[in-house]
Scaffold this active site. Sequence first.
Site, PDB file in Angstrom:
ATOM      1  N   ASN A 156       0.790  -1.240   0.000  1.00 18.72           N
ATOM      2  CA  ASN A 156       0.000   0.000   0.000  1.00 18.72           C
ATOM      3  C   ASN A 156       0.818   1.284   0.000  1.00 18.72           C
ATOM      4  O   ASN A 156       0.361   2.297  -0.515  1.00 18.72           O
ATOM      5  CB  ASN A 156      -1.014  -0.014   1.159  1.00 18.72           C
ATOM      6  CG  ASN A 156      -0.351  -0.106   2.505  1.00 18.72           C
ATOM      7  OD1 ASN A 156       0.724  -0.679   2.655  1.00 18.72           O
ATOM      8  ND2 ASN A 156      -0.975   0.476   3.510  1.00 18.72           N
ATOM      9  N   GLU A 252       4.847  -4.657  12.084  1.00 13.79           N
ATOM     10  CA  GLU A 252       3.899  -3.537  11.920  1.00 13.79           C
ATOM     11  C   GLU A 252       2.696  -4.115  11.193  1.00 13.79           C
ATOM     12  O   GLU A 252       2.776  -4.391   9.987  1.00 13.79           O
ATOM     13  CB  GLU A 252       4.523  -2.418  11.070  1.00 13.79           C
ATOM     14  CG  GLU A 252       5.817  -1.839  11.613  1.00 13.79           C
ATOM     15  CD  GLU A 252       5.612  -0.972  12.836  1.00 13.79           C
ATOM     16  OE1 GLU A 252       4.476  -0.512  13.065  1.00 13.79           O
ATOM     17  OE2 GLU A 252       6.589  -0.762  13.569  1.00 13.79           O
ATOM     18  N   LEU A 253       1.581  -4.286  11.901  1.00 13.65           N
ATOM     19  CA  LEU A 253       0.465  -5.055  11.320  1.00 13.65           C
ATOM     20  C   LEU A 253      -0.795  -4.192  11.157  1.00 13.65           C
ATOM     21  O   LEU A 253      -0.721  -2.986  11.087  1.00 13.65           O
ATOM     22  CB  LEU A 253       0.218  -6.288  12.194  1.00 13.65           C
ATOM     23  CG  LEU A 253       1.490  -7.109  12.509  1.00 13.65           C
ATOM     24  CD1 LEU A 253       1.179  -8.239  13.473  1.00 13.65           C
ATOM     25  CD2 LEU A 253       2.138  -7.648  11.251  1.00 13.65           C
ATOM     26  N   CYS A 286      -3.016   1.509   6.893  1.00 13.45           N
ATOM     27  CA  CYS A 286      -3.201   0.745   8.134  1.00 13.45           C
ATOM     28  C   CYS A 286      -3.838   1.564   9.246  1.00 13.45           C
ATOM     29  O   CYS A 286      -4.407   0.997  10.170  1.00 13.45           O
ATOM     30  CB  CYS A 286      -1.871   0.164   8.584  1.00 13.45           C
ATOM     31  SG  CYS A 286      -0.588   1.384   8.588  1.00 13.45           S
ATOM     32  N   GLU A 380     -10.417  -5.853   9.997  1.00 11.59           N
ATOM     33  CA  GLU A 380      -9.801  -4.764   9.234  1.00 11.59           C
ATOM     34  C   GLU A 380     -10.383  -4.757   7.827  1.00 11.59           C
ATOM     35  O   GLU A 380     -10.198  -5.725   7.076  1.00 11.59           O
ATOM     36  CB  GLU A 380      -8.278  -4.961   9.183  1.00 11.59           C
ATOM     37  CG  GLU A 380      -7.579  -3.843   8.433  1.00 11.59           C
ATOM     38  CD  GLU A 380      -6.067  -4.046   8.327  1.00 11.59           C
ATOM     39  OE1 GLU A 380      -5.614  -5.192   8.171  1.00 11.59           O
ATOM     40  OE2 GLU A 380      -5.352  -3.027   8.382  1.00 11.59           O
TER      41      GLU A 380
HETATM   42  P1  NAD Z   1       0.468  -9.215   3.294  1.00  6.42           P
HETATM   43  O1  NAD Z   1       0.671  -9.703   4.677  1.00  6.42           O
HETATM   44  O2  NAD Z   1      -0.396  -9.986   2.383  1.00  6.42           O
HETATM   45  O3  NAD Z   1       1.878  -9.086   2.551  1.00  6.42           O
HETATM   46  C1  NAD Z   1       2.946  -8.361   3.107  1.00  6.42           C
HETATM   47  C2  NAD Z   1       4.250  -8.939   2.615  1.00  6.42           C
HETATM   48  O4  NAD Z   1       4.407 -10.271   3.118  1.00  6.42           O
HETATM   49  C3  NAD Z   1       4.350  -9.038   1.100  1.00  6.42           C
HETATM   50  O5  NAD Z   1       5.646  -8.684   0.714  1.00  6.42           O
HETATM   51  C4  NAD Z   1       4.101 -10.506   0.849  1.00  6.42           C
HETATM   52  O6  NAD Z   1       4.676 -10.961  -0.342  1.00  6.42           O
HETATM   53  C5  NAD Z   1       4.782 -11.133   2.052  1.00  6.42           C
HETATM   54  N1  NAD Z   1       4.365 -12.491   2.388  1.00  6.42           N
HETATM   55  C6  NAD Z   1       3.212 -13.123   2.072  1.00  6.42           C
HETATM   56  N2  NAD Z   1       3.204 -14.366   2.601  1.00  6.42           N
HETATM   57  C7  NAD Z   1       4.367 -14.520   3.280  1.00  6.42           C
HETATM   58  C8  NAD Z   1       4.942 -15.562   4.058  1.00  6.42           C
HETATM   59  N3  NAD Z   1       4.312 -16.727   4.238  1.00  6.42           N
HETATM   60  N4  NAD Z   1       6.145 -15.367   4.629  1.00  6.42           N
HETATM   61  C9  NAD Z   1       6.782 -14.176   4.483  1.00  6.42           C
HETATM   62  N5  NAD Z   1       6.308 -13.155   3.737  1.00  6.42           N
HETATM   63  C10 NAD Z   1       5.111 -13.323   3.148  1.00  6.42           C
HETATM   64  O7  NAD Z   1      -0.043  -7.692   3.425  1.00  6.42           O
HETATM   65  P2  NAD Z   1      -0.478  -6.685   2.274  1.00  6.42           P
HETATM   66  O8  NAD Z   1      -1.786  -7.124   1.719  1.00  6.42           O
HETATM   67  O9  NAD Z   1       0.648  -6.418   1.331  1.00  6.42           O
HETATM   68  O10 NAD Z   1      -0.677  -5.341   3.126  1.00  6.42           O
HETATM   69  C11 NAD Z   1      -1.835  -5.075   3.833  1.00  6.42           C
HETATM   70  C12 NAD Z   1      -1.642  -5.284   5.330  1.00  6.42           C
HETATM   71  O11 NAD Z   1      -0.522  -4.558   5.778  1.00  6.42           O
HETATM   72  C13 NAD Z   1      -2.818  -4.738   6.129  1.00  6.42           C
HETATM   73  O12 NAD Z   1      -3.143  -5.642   7.165  1.00  6.42           O
HETATM   74  C14 NAD Z   1      -2.274  -3.437   6.702  1.00  6.42           C
HETATM   75  O13 NAD Z   1      -2.893  -2.992   7.865  1.00  6.42           O
HETATM   76  C15 NAD Z   1      -0.847  -3.798   6.940  1.00  6.42           C
HETATM   77  N6  NAD Z   1      -0.027  -2.588   7.030  1.00  6.42           N
HETATM   78  C16 NAD Z   1       0.453  -2.220   8.254  1.00  6.42           C
HETATM   79  C17 NAD Z   1       1.210  -1.062   8.373  1.00  6.42           C
HETATM   80  C18 NAD Z   1       1.761  -0.628   9.702  1.00  6.42           C
HETATM   81  O14 NAD Z   1       2.650   0.203   9.725  1.00  6.42           O
HETATM   82  N7  NAD Z   1       1.281  -1.157  10.815  1.00  6.42           N
HETATM   83  C19 NAD Z   1       1.485  -0.292   7.245  1.00  6.42           C
HETATM   84  C20 NAD Z   1       0.972  -0.708   6.023  1.00  6.42           C
HETATM   85  C21 NAD Z   1       0.235  -1.865   5.919  1.00  6.42           C
END
Ligand code: NAD
Length: 477
Positions: A156, A252-253, A286, A380
Amino acid sequence: MATIAADKQYGLYINGKWEQTEEMMEVINKYNQEVTAHISSAKKEHVDAAVQGAKEALKSPFPPYARYEVLMKAAQLLVDRCEEFAQVLALEVGKPIRESRGEIERAAQTLVISAEEAKRIHGEGVPVEAAQGSENRMAFTIRVPVGVIAAITPFNVPVNLVCHKIGPALAAGNSVVLKPAEVTPICALMLADLFEEAGLPKGRLQVLTGDGAKIGEWLLENKDVNMFTFTGSPLVGEYIRSKAGLRKVALELGNNSATIVHNDANLEQAASLISQKSFNNAGQVCISVQRVYVQEEAFESFIDLLKKKTEKLVIGDPSDESTDIGPMIRLREAERVESWVNEAVEEGAVIALGGKRNGALYEPTILTNVNDDMKVCREEVFGPVVSVATYKEIDEVIAKVNDSDYGLQAGLFTNDLQFAMKAAREIEVGGLIVNDASAYRVDHMPYGGVKNSGNGKEGPKYAIEEMTEERIIVLNL
Ligand code: NAD
């Protein structure tokens, strides 16, 4: 960069070289759904080579002043190439072009702040002589790099959030193996190119693209990775923590951010800021406002104002200067949001505005008559949907905000200092924003959540603490 941009075939960036794989993955233009580029798909051998190279790079000196210079140069190059990066963001994220430019400007700032912090990493004196028998000793701590850091990032905010990983990691003297989101990899590869031009020593930054779950698994299996820093969904974050063993993990979730609008608030200001901060990047932020709690007497006026402000938002092509809201990252995500809204309506919610989908475009949507157990409130949404409910008492609304698995940030509009301070003590979040919505962030502030929103803090100064170890030196004199 020009060469890799022109043929639209992007390689992996390993040990300062671009390496193309036979197997390639498509990158889609999120607005028209056309294939716009192909990226390489790393295999286990690439992951291991990248980690090995990152480890080797740590053997060559890279003193703080040199880290400062590289990070400052990278920041300047990013400013110079703002438009080029913003166009890529509009295309691969679907983020409106004005918002995309804003992200690049912030990312450059994140690198500048990281550069400044590179010069300020220090330990402290420890008065060991205060212990009987240690009268002749002196002690101090130093902070040393963790080593090889695997950085895994979401789709994002794919430039600034990558800079929030690599900026502090490099400033602290580490090497980074970056795994950007598979749907938005191009700007991460452009950053690698930019860092090379800025003079980053070979091997200090490696970029692996391809299947996230597979690369994640291979990184987790590789014991030369010393730390994982992850931003993304709670599900993946929890998985990484469960597999990382005793290694450091910063997470950071997600969040279902709440914002309170009290009777005494400036409703015009509250509606304006909530309207902006619920729908930015199609709600895929997020800390995007998801739950609004308005004190009963203010509800009617607030909803009218919120609708009026939100109606003005322009939905459409992200490359168009007038667009406020572009497509969601995937068609299936827009379909998921549509189904959650429909489910809420079946359970009694009322659509005050929006509620329609056109392909991956989902209208900014305001729901009323909601309850906290509806999916649109409890989970979420990560889409352009805000639910507005009412409350009577301060204790009641604090309990409602806290009735969540998440705790990243919350907002509170009030001029009542007692309420603001009570909320500061009692609302379970990493950050409370008073007289603004939950989605406020500047890049040097500490940023991170509690509960299922993760642990560890971002903001270069705070991330550097996570990305270094404190070592004590004791002198027997
Ligand atoms: P996601 O968890 O689907 O993917 C994030 C990353 O993890 C990607 O690079 C993906 O390729 C990788 N990934 C996927 N499966 C994996 C595995 N098994 N092992 C290791 N890596 C793996 O998240 P998304 O859809 O890209 O982003 C949305 C989420 O991110 C939302 O929940 C949002 O709240 C969160 N987010 C949090 C913050 C924060 O600062 N707290 C900021 C931005 C986004």
